[in-house]
Structure formats: structure tokens, C-alpha cells
Design an enzyme around this catalytic site. Structure first.
Site, PDB file in Angstrom:
ATOM      1  N   GLY A 143       0.695  -1.210  -0.141  1.00  0.00           N
ATOM      2  CA  GLY A 143      -0.206   0.196  -0.081  1.00  0.00           C
ATOM      3  C   GLY A 143       0.794   1.274  -0.166  1.00  0.00           C
ATOM      4  N   HIS A 144       0.257   2.529  -0.442  1.00  0.00           N
ATOM      5  CA  HIS A 144       0.760   3.669  -0.215  1.00  0.00           C
ATOM      6  C   HIS A 144      -0.337   4.649   0.565  1.00  0.00           C
ATOM      7  CE1 HIS A 144       4.706   3.040  -1.923  1.00  0.00           C
ATOM      8  NE2 HIS A 144       4.050   2.363  -3.047  1.00  0.00           N
ATOM      9  N   ASP A 145       0.379   5.842   0.696  1.00  0.00           N
ATOM     10  CA  ASP A 145      -0.319   6.960   1.433  1.00  0.00           C
ATOM     11  C   ASP A 145      -1.792   6.935   0.917  1.00  0.00           C
ATOM     12  OD1 ASP A 145       0.480   9.610   2.994  1.00  0.00           O
ATOM     13  OD2 ASP A 145      -1.303  10.086   1.672  1.00  0.00           O
ATOM     14  N   ASN A 147      -3.665   4.829  -0.241  1.00  0.00           N
ATOM     15  CA  ASN A 147      -4.481   3.615   0.268  1.00  0.00           C
ATOM     16  C   ASN A 147      -4.769   3.453   1.700  1.00  0.00           C
ATOM     17  OD1 ASN A 147      -1.887   2.216  -1.691  1.00  0.00           O
ATOM     18  ND2 ASN A 147      -4.087   2.384  -2.293  1.00  0.00           N
ATOM     19  N   ASP A 174       2.030   9.024   5.221  1.00  0.00           N
ATOM     20  CA  ASP A 174       3.200   8.950   5.402  1.00  0.00           C
ATOM     21  C   ASP A 174       3.696   9.460   6.587  1.00  0.00           C
ATOM     22  OD1 ASP A 174       2.970   7.042   3.299  1.00  0.00           O
ATOM     23  OD2 ASP A 174       3.913   8.508   1.760  1.00  0.00           O
TER      24      ASP A 174
END
Length: 398
Positions: A143-145, A147, A174
């Protein structure tokens, strides 16, 4: 910050191993470095932190890398080689803190998880920053920010009524859910170690961190049974008293008239006294009030409105561009834009340290490191000889 370098640094004596890549870990460890911790950035040989190549580039380095890695040392270590693993274990044996951002289980598979390293150094504080935490059904999900924002229920807070969520312009998960929570957790563990003599594992989930940011909007859900969505609730763009408006010159201005006294003063000042009894309208009333205020704000330039509303002691502010923000006298006074020399990149800008201390301020000491710049220095401090270091280079261990 530059005029008070004679003061002692708050975190002098703490050694931090930074195994992270990209934003969450880098911002966390830079704050620790600014306060005097020795931060050794452990990077992959040849490539290093992925953020080194992220556009825009300055000369050779990424602009964002240059803004996230000052006051650190860089050492390259190939953790897939036995020699590289030995280097990391020797570093961890004398370190106070280790910060990593791999998917849960990666360090264990490499034979360098918390239990292994803590057996050799019981005082080690091991902080793992991940999207969902070290356990649970999503622990190993990528995942990333964006998500994490979506899953935590935070993304729906951004956008206009009836239009759905938008991509926030800041990396809130983040930095807010990751970097700041990690820094807080690490320093709390340092204080605890002062009492117990033992380090511990600090499990930072960026999603958990985001959830902790929701008290105002979770209150809508828990106590009013309402889903808060962008443009549809107080503080989310529903009411004109807390909103953004376009001015006659195309610039925008923000109104933060939360308190009744501010709203009433504004209404009297701009000729909308009949709106004083409806500060927080809903539904069709909110739409009609929004049109009235928007039409009014479009009749003057941003500077004209600031000249009228600012002296009335109202919470208003222009929506600044980056240029305008860094030219702002308040940011200048607080030294939030500084500069330093870099051996390759030349004179580079730096964002100032955000917390002001009377006795132990954050400081700019050294520029962001070149990849592997401190290999020899750090390895010699671990007892390696010049021949040992040359041999590791031949084996691509560093």
C-alpha cells in the site's frame, strides 16, 4: 537556528540506524538527526534510497531526497551477502535505535529481526514503520499513502459535496501517521529505557496513526450517526464560515470564522448581517448561503479583502503559492527556509526544523550524504581494516 549553534544538541549520544526508503522513515530520522542524533543511513549499493532518483532532480540528486536527509551519514550494505549482514549486526550491536520500513517479515527472513538483534543488544529500540502494522489480516498487504487514507476512513473527508473524495495534496499518512508517530514512539521508548535499561519493539502502522487523527470527525459517526464527507459537514466545506473563496483577481482566501463572535463581526463588516443567526447552515440553506458569500468574495481582490478583514482581527489568510509562502514574513521570521552547501549539488534550500527549543534547538550541520559517502569512516569505527573494506567492495557487500 543558525545563530544558536553553541547549545548542546538534545539527542547527542544516540545512534540511529536508518534502513528506510522514501518518505516516512526519512522524515522521522531527519528530525532525530536535526536534534543531534548520529543517523547512519544504510543503503543498497549502487542504487541507494529509491528517493535519490525521484523527480525533480537538482544536479544528480532528487530534490526531495535533499530535503529529507541532511545531518545523516550514508553507508552502503548488501544485506543479501553474509558480509553485509555481519556489518549490520555489528552496527546494531552498538546502536540505540534502528528504524526500518520493510514489509513485515522481511528482516526476520534476512536473519536480522528484532529478536535476533535484541539478543545481541538488549538496549536496542527497534522501530518498524509499515502500512498496516506487524500483525492483522492486512499486515503484508502492499500500500501507499492514498490506500491508507482510504482504509482509515480519512479520504472521504476530502472533496466537495456530492463529488466524492479527491487526492490530498500532502502525504498525511506517510508523515502524520508514520513519521511523527514513529518519532514520538522512539523517544518514548528512549525514556522508558532510561528506567528499565531495556529497549523494545515499536510497531508503527500508518493506518493506525491516521485513525488517531480522527477525533473530530469520528465524533460525527459515533455520537450523531452521520458519515462525515467532504463538503457535507462542519469543518469539511459545508458552511461559508469555514471555507475557501475565489477573489476577483483569481486568487483565493480562507475564512476560519468558527467562533460566533468572528462570524458575527464578519457579517456586520461585509453587509451580511442577516446571516448571523445561521452560522452553520445545512442542505439547501447551506447552498444558498454559500452562493451569497461566494458572489460577495468575488467582488474584491485577495489583497483588498485582506486589507479589510485582517485589521478587523478576523482569522483569514490568503491561499499562498509556494513562492508566496516562502516569502511570507512569518515563515522567514521562524526560519522555516534555510540554505546549506552540498559538495555536488551546490547551495541548496532546506526546510527549517519545525519545533523551537530554548536550550537544545534543531540544527543544520551536514548536507544530505552522497551514496556510501561514509562507508570507510563507519566501517573503521566497527574495527574493519583497509584490507577488509577493499575485500568487501570486491565482493559487492558494500
Amino acid at each position: 537556528m543558525t545563530a544558536i549553534s553553541a547549545f548542546k544538541d538534545a539527542l547527542t549520544g544516540l545512534t540511529v540506524l536508518d534502513l528506510t526508503r522514501l518518505l516516512p522513515g526519512a522524515f522521522c530520522t531527519q528530525m532525530l538527526a536535526d536534534l543531534g542524533a548520529e543517523v547512519i543511513k544504510v543503503e543498497e549499493p549502487g542504487r541507494g534510497d529509491y528517493n535519490r532518483e525521484f523527480p525533480p532532480l537538482n544536479v544528480k540528486e532528487s530534490g526531495s531526497f535533499l530535503l529529507l536527509n541532511r545531518n545523516k551519514k550514508s553507508i552502503t550494505v548488501n544485506l543479501k551477502t553474509e558480509e553485509g549482514k555481519t556489518v549490520l549486526r555489528r552496527l546494531a550491536a552498538r546502536a540505540d535505535i534502528l528504524v526500518e520500513g520493510f514489509r513485515p517479515g522481511v528482516m526476520d527472513r534476512l536473519g536480522m529481526g528484532y529478536e535476533t538483534l535484541a539478543a545481541e543488544n538488549p538496549r536496542l529500540i527497534y522501530c518498524a514503520i509499515s502500512g498496516f502494522g506487524q500483525d492483522g489480516p492486512y499486515a503484508k498487504t502492499p500500500g501507499h499513502d492514498l490506500n491508507y487514507m482510504a482504509l482509515a476512513g480519512a479520504l472521504q473527508l476530502f472533496g466537495k459535496a456530492g463529488e466524492g473524495p479527491i487526492v490530498p495534496g500532502l502525504s498525511i499518512a506517510d508523515q502524520g501517521g508514520g513519521s511523527l508517530m514513529a518519532a514520538f514512539g522512539i523517544l518514548a521508548a528512549v525514556l522508558a529505557r532510561g528506567q528499565t535499561g531495556k529497549g523494545q519493539f515499536v510497531d508503527v502502522s500508518m493506518t493506525d496513526g491516521l485513525v488517531a487523527w480522527l477525533p473530530y470527525h469520528a465524533a460525527d459517526y459515533f455520537f450523531a450517526g452521520v458519515e462525515p464527507k467532504g463538503g457535507e459537514r462542519r469543518f469539511l466545506g459545508q458552511a461559508p464560515c469555514y471555507n475557501v473563496f475565489r477573489c476577483a483577481d483569481g486568487r483565493h482566501i480562507t475564512l476560519g470564522l468558527i467562533e460566533e463572535t468572528f462570524w458575527n463581526r464578519f457579517c456586520d463588516l461585509v453587509g451580511l448581517s442577516d446571516l448571523k443567526e445561521a452560522q452553520w447552515p445545512e442542505g439547501a440553506e447551506a447552498e444558498a448561503q454559500m452562493r451569497r458569500v461566494a458572489d460577495l468574495m468575488a467582488t474584491k481582490t485577495c489583497d483588498e479583502w485582506m486589507g479589510l478583514l485582517g485589521p478587523a482581527d478576523l482569522p483569514v489568510a490568503p491561499v499562498n503559492t509556494m513562492r508566496e509562502a516562502f516569502d511570507d514574513p512569518q515563515l522567514k521570521h521562524r526560519e522555516m527556509l534555510l540554505e546549506m552547501e552540498h559538495p555536488v549539488e551546490g547551495r541548496i534550500p532546506q526546510l527549517g526544523f519545525p519545533i523551537k527549543f530554548s536550550d537544545t534547538p534543531g540544527r543544520l550541520r551536514t548536507p544530505p550524504p552522497l551514496l556510501g559517502e561514509h562507508n570507510d569512516e563507519v566501517l573503521r569505527s566497527l574495527g574493519y581494516t583497509a584490507d577488509d573494506i577493499a575485500d568487501m567492495r570486491r565482493k559487492s557487500a558494500i
